[in-house]
Structure formats: structure tokens, C-alpha cells
Design an enzyme around this catalytic site. Sequence first.
Site, mmCIF file in Angstrom:
data_model
loop_
_atom_site.group_PDB
_atom_site.id
_atom_site.type_symbol
_atom_site.label_atom_id
_atom_site.label_comp_id
_atom_site.label_asym_id
_atom_site.label_seq_id
_atom_site.Cartn_x
_atom_site.Cartn_y
_atom_site.Cartn_z
ATOM 1 N N GLU A 95 0.784 -1.382 0.112
ATOM 2 C CA GLU A 95 -0.172 0.016 0.100
ATOM 3 C C GLU A 95 0.887 1.134 0.087
ATOM 4 O OE1 GLU A 95 -2.678 -0.159 3.288
ATOM 5 O OE2 GLU A 95 -3.633 -1.916 2.933
ATOM 6 N N CYS A 97 3.041 8.557 1.765
ATOM 7 C CA CYS A 97 3.409 7.632 2.757
ATOM 8 C C CYS A 97 3.425 6.166 1.930
ATOM 9 C CB CYS A 97 2.022 7.297 3.864
ATOM 10 S SG CYS A 97 2.318 6.286 5.129
ATOM 11 N N CYS A 109 4.787 -7.573 7.620
ATOM 12 C CA CYS A 109 5.679 -6.998 8.706
ATOM 13 C C CYS A 109 5.838 -8.021 9.689
ATOM 14 C CB CYS A 109 4.901 -5.685 9.188
ATOM 15 S SG CYS A 109 6.067 -4.911 10.445
ATOM 16 N N CYS A 120 3.039 -5.396 16.081
ATOM 17 C CA CYS A 120 2.398 -4.415 16.963
ATOM 18 C C CYS A 120 1.090 -4.682 17.120
ATOM 19 C CB CYS A 120 2.529 -3.137 16.345
ATOM 20 S SG CYS A 120 4.468 -2.533 16.322
ATOM 21 N N CYS A 146 -2.034 -2.931 15.111
ATOM 22 C CA CYS A 146 -1.674 -2.417 13.752
ATOM 23 C C CYS A 146 -2.078 -3.530 12.821
ATOM 24 C CB CYS A 146 -0.245 -2.179 13.383
ATOM 25 S SG CYS A 146 0.326 -1.814 11.909
ATOM 26 N N GLY A 204 5.642 -2.299 7.222
ATOM 27 C CA GLY A 204 6.995 -2.805 7.155
ATOM 28 C C GLY A 204 7.761 -1.766 8.255
ATOM 29 N N LEU A 261 6.381 5.148 19.291
ATOM 30 C CA LEU A 261 6.877 4.812 20.775
ATOM 31 C C LEU A 261 5.398 4.448 21.296
ATOM 32 C CD1 LEU A 261 8.603 5.341 23.302
ATOM 33 C CD2 LEU A 261 7.574 7.544 23.627
ATOM 34 N N HIS A 262 4.318 5.094 21.302
ATOM 35 C CA HIS A 262 3.078 4.444 21.707
ATOM 36 C C HIS A 262 2.848 4.015 23.193
ATOM 37 C CE1 HIS A 262 2.495 4.870 17.281
ATOM 38 N NE2 HIS A 262 3.162 3.700 17.126
ATOM 39 N N ASN A 321 -7.048 4.451 14.276
ATOM 40 C CA ASN A 321 -7.821 3.920 13.269
ATOM 41 C C ASN A 321 -8.078 2.402 13.720
ATOM 42 O OD1 ASN A 321 -8.218 5.887 11.291
ATOM 43 N ND2 ASN A 321 -6.151 5.733 10.702
ATOM 44 N N CYS A 367 -2.864 1.689 8.045
ATOM 45 C CA CYS A 367 -1.768 0.860 7.368
ATOM 46 C C CYS A 367 -2.136 -0.560 7.218
ATOM 47 C CB CYS A 367 -0.324 1.327 7.965
ATOM 48 S SG CYS A 367 0.412 2.961 7.959
#
Length: 349
Positions: free
Chosen positions: A90, A103, A110, A114, A117, A162, A218-219, A293, A336
Site C-alpha cells: 500500500e 506515505c 511486517c 504490533c 496494527c 514494514g 513509541l505508543h 484507526n 496502514c
Amino acid sequence: MYNLYDYELEKLQELMLEYGQKPFRAKQLFSWIYKKEVTNFDEMSDISLSFRETLKKDFEIKKPKIHTKQVSKDNTIKLLIELEDDNLVETVLIRYLYGNVACVSSEVGCDMKCAFCASGLFKKRRELKTSEILGQVLLLNDILKEEGNNEKITHIVVMGTGEPFLNYDNLMSFIRICNSPFALEIGARHISVSTCGIAKRIIDYANEGLQTNLAISLHAPNNEIRDKIMPINKFVNIEKLMDAVKYYLSKSNRRVTFEYILIKDLNDSLKCAEELVSLIKGVCGYVNLIPYNEVIENNFKKSPKENVEKFYNYLKKNGINVTVRKEFGDDIDAACGQLRAKEVKNSES
């Protein structure tokens, strides 16, 4: 076949020497493919007929193909791109007042896993070649050209699917091509790379001497929360990550962006805001708070607006430079990996 889009200028100069050509031949080729946007060797009138035949035999000028195109009500464009081996990646065009932002993805799938994600729903299949990362920008430029506004991509964020620093060499070639005055001429300070926290590569990146931007996904403000949502933290904990960030700052003198997705009841409390202030106070950087999201495959929920405002206000009051990312493309598989995940699931059903 060599794809010319795989080569930064210095590497192409070396390759031209192997073909018995002068190094300036590489600049000619760059001019044709990036400035004049030619994809046919026969149009390269200042290159001898005999070498044009060699180029046609051994080289290609090939972009990936557009598989699916989605256009949001806010004119954000998301592309699902088909690669030569039928893998899909994408890329997104986001339009800001200051320019057109691409982007781009750096891998097929990946392995960072996470928890929040969509990109991590599918394991990494392979790294993208330089031409495949670059091809995302070129396809978006083609779309802008078709719109007739004489606009191009002005900013790049490597924040798609990724972990860019696990595809380091191709990433660096991509950045150098984008930044080159002989190619896309995108200013270094308009190029940003986002990493989950590959400390060794953050240090390598610092030593490149570039003026590009570094963003840290970071999150979480502490190891306990980050361990739950980002497996990388079990190998590179927050303390090691911050050591690498401080090294980067000492070498680059460029401020760092700390990306922080706000997730309801996980990392959006005032206690988390307080810990985040303690973690980054005095570090040259700012926090980009990101509304989540939602991904249907997990149970995480978007932080309520009032929590976002409280979190933002606490950071601001305590001297932290902070922004809340504007939401784009919320009507077109915005997160993503969402569009690719939908397509892969449809193909497997």
C-alpha cells in the site's frame, strides 16, 4: 535485467563503468527517467544508438502496477500496488496545505507484530527493492500529473507497511534518489523515516550525516504497556531506545518525532501522560498524538475525544511540544495495512 529505478546515482555510475561508459552517462540516464520522465530507451536522443541497444537488452525502466485505487471524500488517495511476484503493498497520498505527502511501505507484510496494527496481521514475506519503494512515489506523481495541476510529491514519510530499518540498504538508496538534485529533488528535511525502535540502525542512521527526519513509534510511556503492544520492546526496551535516540540527536542535531497512538483504556490516561513527560522531558523532539484507526481483527478502541484533549493539554502544560495528527481517509481503509488485509482475505476466501 537491471531496473534503472533500483540505482542511486553513485551506484549507477559504477555500473556504467562496467559497461565501458563514462560516469556522466549515469547523469544522462537520471535526467531522462526523472526529469523528462521517459520510459523508452529509444527516446534518449543524446545516447548513442549502439548503447541504447545495450540498454534495451540489459536494462528496464519499470514501475509497479496499480491494483486498486481508493479516493477519500477529503481527496486522500490510497493505492494497493501489485509487484512483479504478485505481492501487494500500500501507499497513500495525503494532501496538506504545505504540500503533497506520500506515505510509502518498505516491506511486504511486517514481522514487528504490533498488536494494534493492521500491517502486522500478515507476516513479512520479503523486503521491497529500491525500485518498489520508489515506484510508490512515481505512481502517485503520475496521478498528480493526470489531475493537471502541475503538482508533485513534495514530502515523503516511510511509515507504511514494514519496519524500514530492517530494509536498511534499499531504504538508504531510496532516500538518496528522492533527495538527489538529478532525480526527484525532494529536500532532506521533507523526508521522514519511522521506526519501531531498531536501536542499532538508529545509530547507523545517525552516522549517515543526513538532514532527514526520524520518527519513533513509541505508543507507550513505560515498558509494561509497550511490552503488551510492541514485541520489539522485549529486545530493545524503552531505556535502550532512548539511548539510541539521544545518540541520534547528538550526531544529527535534528529533533525527533515521538509517535503516540492513543488507545482507549490502555495508554490514554493522565498517568500515562505524566510518565511520557518524564520520559522525554529535555529531549529535542515533539510528540505526535495519533487518533487510533480501529482494526476489526483486534479489540482496541479509539480514545475518546475528551481523553485526547486532556492528554494533549497535560503535555502542553508541562512544556512538551505536541500536536494531534489530523485524520485523513477515514472512509477508505485508512489504517496502514487495512486495504491489503482486505484484499488478501478476499483472495483466500
